[in-house]
Design a protein around this motif. Structure first.
Motif, PDB file in Angstrom:
ATOM      1  N   TYR A  49       9.466  44.009  22.354  1.00 32.03           N
ATOM      2  CA  TYR A  49      10.148  45.301  22.211  1.00 32.03           C
ATOM      3  C   TYR A  49      11.617  45.007  21.944  1.00 32.03           C
ATOM      4  N   GLN A  81      14.688  44.540  34.561  1.00 30.94           N
ATOM      5  CA  GLN A  81      15.144  44.401  33.179  1.00 30.94           C
ATOM      6  C   GLN A  81      14.530  45.448  32.250  1.00 30.94           C
ATOM      7  N   TRP A  82      13.227  45.676  32.391  1.00 30.00           N
ATOM      8  CA  TRP A  82      12.505  46.442  31.381  1.00 30.00           C
ATOM      9  C   TRP A  82      12.196  47.881  31.785  1.00 30.00           C
ATOM     10  N   ARG A 116      17.693  40.244  28.165  1.00 35.61           N
ATOM     11  CA  ARG A 116      16.370  40.244  28.798  1.00 35.61           C
ATOM     12  C   ARG A 116      15.603  38.988  28.405  1.00 35.61           C
ATOM     13  N   HIS A 175      12.652  37.564  26.433  1.00 29.28           N
ATOM     14  CA  HIS A 175      11.857  37.980  25.279  1.00 29.28           C
ATOM     15  C   HIS A 175      10.861  36.886  24.902  1.00 29.28           C
ATOM     16  N   TRP A 204      11.450  41.335  36.169  1.00 25.42           N
ATOM     17  CA  TRP A 204      10.943  41.973  34.953  1.00 25.42           C
ATOM     18  C   TRP A 204      11.086  43.494  35.055  1.00 25.42           C
TER      19      TRP A 204
END
Length: 459
Positions: free
Chosen positions: A135, A43-44, A76, A78, A40
Motif C-alpha cells: 500500500y 504504523q498502518w 513504515r 514495506h 505494525w
C-alpha cells in the motif's frame, strides 16, 4: 480468524481484542514469531497518510521511502516486488520481478551488472510495487519515466499498466511530469487500451487533470481532443458493448467546446439517429446532455421547453436543477435561502440538484457565487446536519481558476474557527478543521501545478 470469531461470538469486541488474538497466533507460529504486531498496528492502522516509494541514484542505487505528507511524519515497513520490463522479440515487454523490503527511509538496491547497464541505457524500465502487493504510491525514476512513456501499451498485464499510469498521475503533483505530457499519454492510451476498467480510469483521471490542473484557455483545447476520439469510437463500437457504455457515460464531460455540446444536443433531439445510423444513448448520457443544454444555455426558450416536456417534466430533481440554472438574480437569492435553511421534510438529494444548478461556471456572475459560498460555509456547518453540510461543501465548492482566492478564503475560515468557536464546540471544530485542512492541501497542490503550467507558458 476462527479463534477470534469463536471467542467473541454473540458479544462485542474492540480493536485491541482483535489484535490480541492475531498477535497470539503470530507468536505461536515459528515462521512469524519475530513479527511485532503492535508496531505494525501503530504504523498502518493508527497512523494516517501514504508513503511514496522511489529510486534514487547517488554513488549507488537506493530505494527511498518518503515520509507521509500529513500530520503523521512517519516511515513504515514495506514488503513489495520490484518489476523489470525489457523489450523482447515480440510486441509485448518481457516482465520479471524480485522481492524487496524497505524498513527505514532508504536502503541499497543491488542489481546485476547486465540489468543495471540496460537500465542506465534506457532499455529496461523499473517499476516499484510490481503486482501491487504493497500500500504505497510510487514515482518512476527519470530513466524509467522515459521508457514507459513510449512503451506503456506494450506492458502485457492491465494491472501493471494501471500501476505505471497511476505513477504518472501522482508525478504531476511533484512536478515530475507536466499535465499536458500526462494528457498526451492518456490520449494515446484511450486509442489503444484493451482493458475496459483501465480505459474508464484513464478517462476519469484525464478529466480531473483537464478541469483542475490546466488554465481555462488550455482546458477547451485538451478536452476537444478527447471528445473527438470518443465520438469517433462511439460511432464504431458495437452498441451493446461495455466500451460503448463507458464512452456514453463519459463523453459529455469532454464537451467543453460549444460546438461539441451542440453536436450532442443534436444527437439527443434526433433520438440518436445520425447519417442512417442509430447511435446508442443510455439514460446517463441523456441526463448529461440535458445538463449541458441548461448550463450552457444552448437552445432558445422553445427548444428548452421541448427538452423539459420530453425528458424531465415529471422529474422534480431535474426541474429543480433547471430552475437554479436559469434563475434570475432575485430567484437565485431565493434558492440560496432555501439551501442555507433546508426544510427537513425535503430530500437532501433534491437540494443537491439545486446546488449543482447554482454552481455553474458558465454563469456570468460566478464571482458573486464564490463570495457567497465562503460567507455561508460556517453557517451551514453550525446550523444543519453533518450529512447535509458534506453535500453542501462537495456540490457548492467553487470551480474555476480563482485558486488564490479560494486558498485565502479557506485559510481565513481556518483562522476564524480557531478564534471564534469556543471550547464547548471542540468536537464540532475538529470536524470542520480537518475538512478545511484537507481542502487547503488539495488547493495548494492545485495552485502549485497551475503555477508550474503558467510558468511553462511564459505567464
Amino acid at each position: 480468524m476462527q479463534l477470534y470469531f469463536t471467542t467473541f461470538s454473540w458479544s462485542s469486541a474492540a480493536m485491541d481484542d482483535f489484535f490480541d488474538i492475531i498477535g497470539s497466533a503470530i507468536r505461536n507460529d515459528p515462521r512469524h514469531a519475530s513479527f511485532d504486531i503492535t508496531n505494525w498496528k501503530n504504523q498502518w492502522i493508527l497512523t494516517g497518510g501514504i508513503n511514496n516509494l522511489r529510486l534514487s541514484e547517488d554513488s549507488k542505487l537506493l530505494l527511498v521511502q518518503e515520509k507521509c505528507p500529513s500530520l503523521h511524519n512517519c516511515c513504515r515497513l514495506h514488503h513489495f516486488e520490484i518489476g523489470f520490463f525489457e523489450e523482447g522479440p515480440g510486441a509485448q515487454l518481457i516482465e520479471s520481478g524480485i522481492p524487496a523490503e524497505l524498513k527505514g527511509e532508504q536502503t541499497s538496491l543491488e542489481l546485476d551488472t547486465s540489468t543495471f547497464s540496460k537500465w542506465k541505457d534506457g532499455r529496461v524500465g523499473i517499476l516499484l510495487n510490481y503486482l501491487d502487493y504493497d500500500y504505497c504510491k510510487v514515482s518512476l525514476d527519470p530513466v524509467s519515466k522515459g521508457f514507459f512513456l513510449t512503451t506503456i501499451q506494450q506492458v502485457s498485464t492491465p494491472l501493471s499498466r494501471a500501476i505505471v499510469y497511476m505513477a504518472f498521475y501522482d508525478m504531476i503533483f511533484s512536478l515530475q511530469i507536466s499535465p499536458t505530457e500526462f494528457l498526451r499519454l492518456s490520449k494515446k492510451m484511450i486509442q489503444t487500451e484493451r482493458d475496459d476498467l483501465l480505459f474508464n480510469n484513464v478517462l476519469n483521471f484525464s478529466y480531473k487533470v483537464i478541469i483542475y490542473y490546466l488554465p481555462v484557455e488550455q482546458r477547451n483545447e485538451e478536452a476537444a481532443d478527447f471528445y473527438k476520439i470518443l465520438y469517433t469510437q462511439l460511432l464504431q463500437e458495437p452498441p451493446e458493448s461495455d466500451r460503448s457504455t463507458i464512452i456514453q457515460e463519459n463523453i459529455c464531460l469532454f464537451a467543453l467546446v460549444r460546438e461539441h455540446a451542440h453536436q450532442l444536443v443534436k444527437l439527443l433531439l434526433s433520438n440518436g439517429q445520425i447519417e442512417h445510423r442509430k447511435i446508442p444513448m443510455n439514460s446517463y448520457m441523456k441526463s448529461n446532455i440535458i445538463e449541458l443544454v441548461f448550463k450552457k444555455r444552448l437552445l432558445d426558450d422553445e427548444g428548452r421547453k421541448m427538452i423539459i416536456d420530453t425528458y424531465i417534466r415529471d422529474n422534480r430533481y431535474y426541474l429543480g436543477f433547471v430552475e437554479a440554472c436559469l434563475a434570475n438574480p432575485s430567484k437565485k437569492e431565493e434558492i440560496w435561502k432555501e439551501i442555507l435553511k433546508p426544510n427537513p421534510r425535503d430530500s437532501f438529494f433534491l437540494y443537491s440538484f439545486l446546488m449543482r444548478g447554482l454552481n455553474n461556471e458558465e454563469d456570468e456572475n460566478y464571482q458573486e457565487f464564490e463570495k457567497k459560498f465562503f460567507k455561508s460555509v460556517l453557517t451551514v456547518f453550525l446550523e444543519t446536519r453533518r450529512d447535509y453540510f458534506n453535500i453542501f461543501f462537495e456540490k457548492m465548492f467553487p470551480k474555476g481558476d480563482n485558486v488564490d482566492y479560494h486558498l485565502d478564503c479557506l485559510k481565513n475560515l481556518d483562522d476564524i474557527i480557531d478564534k471564534e468557536l469556543h471550547a464547548h464546540f471542540k468536537d464540532t471544530r475538529n470536524i470542520i478543521k480537518k475538512l478545511l485542512k484537507e481542502k487547503i492541501a488539495v488547493t495548494e497542490l492545485r495552485k502549485t501545478v497551475l503555477d508550474s503550467v503558467l510558468k511553462r507558458l511564459g505567464r
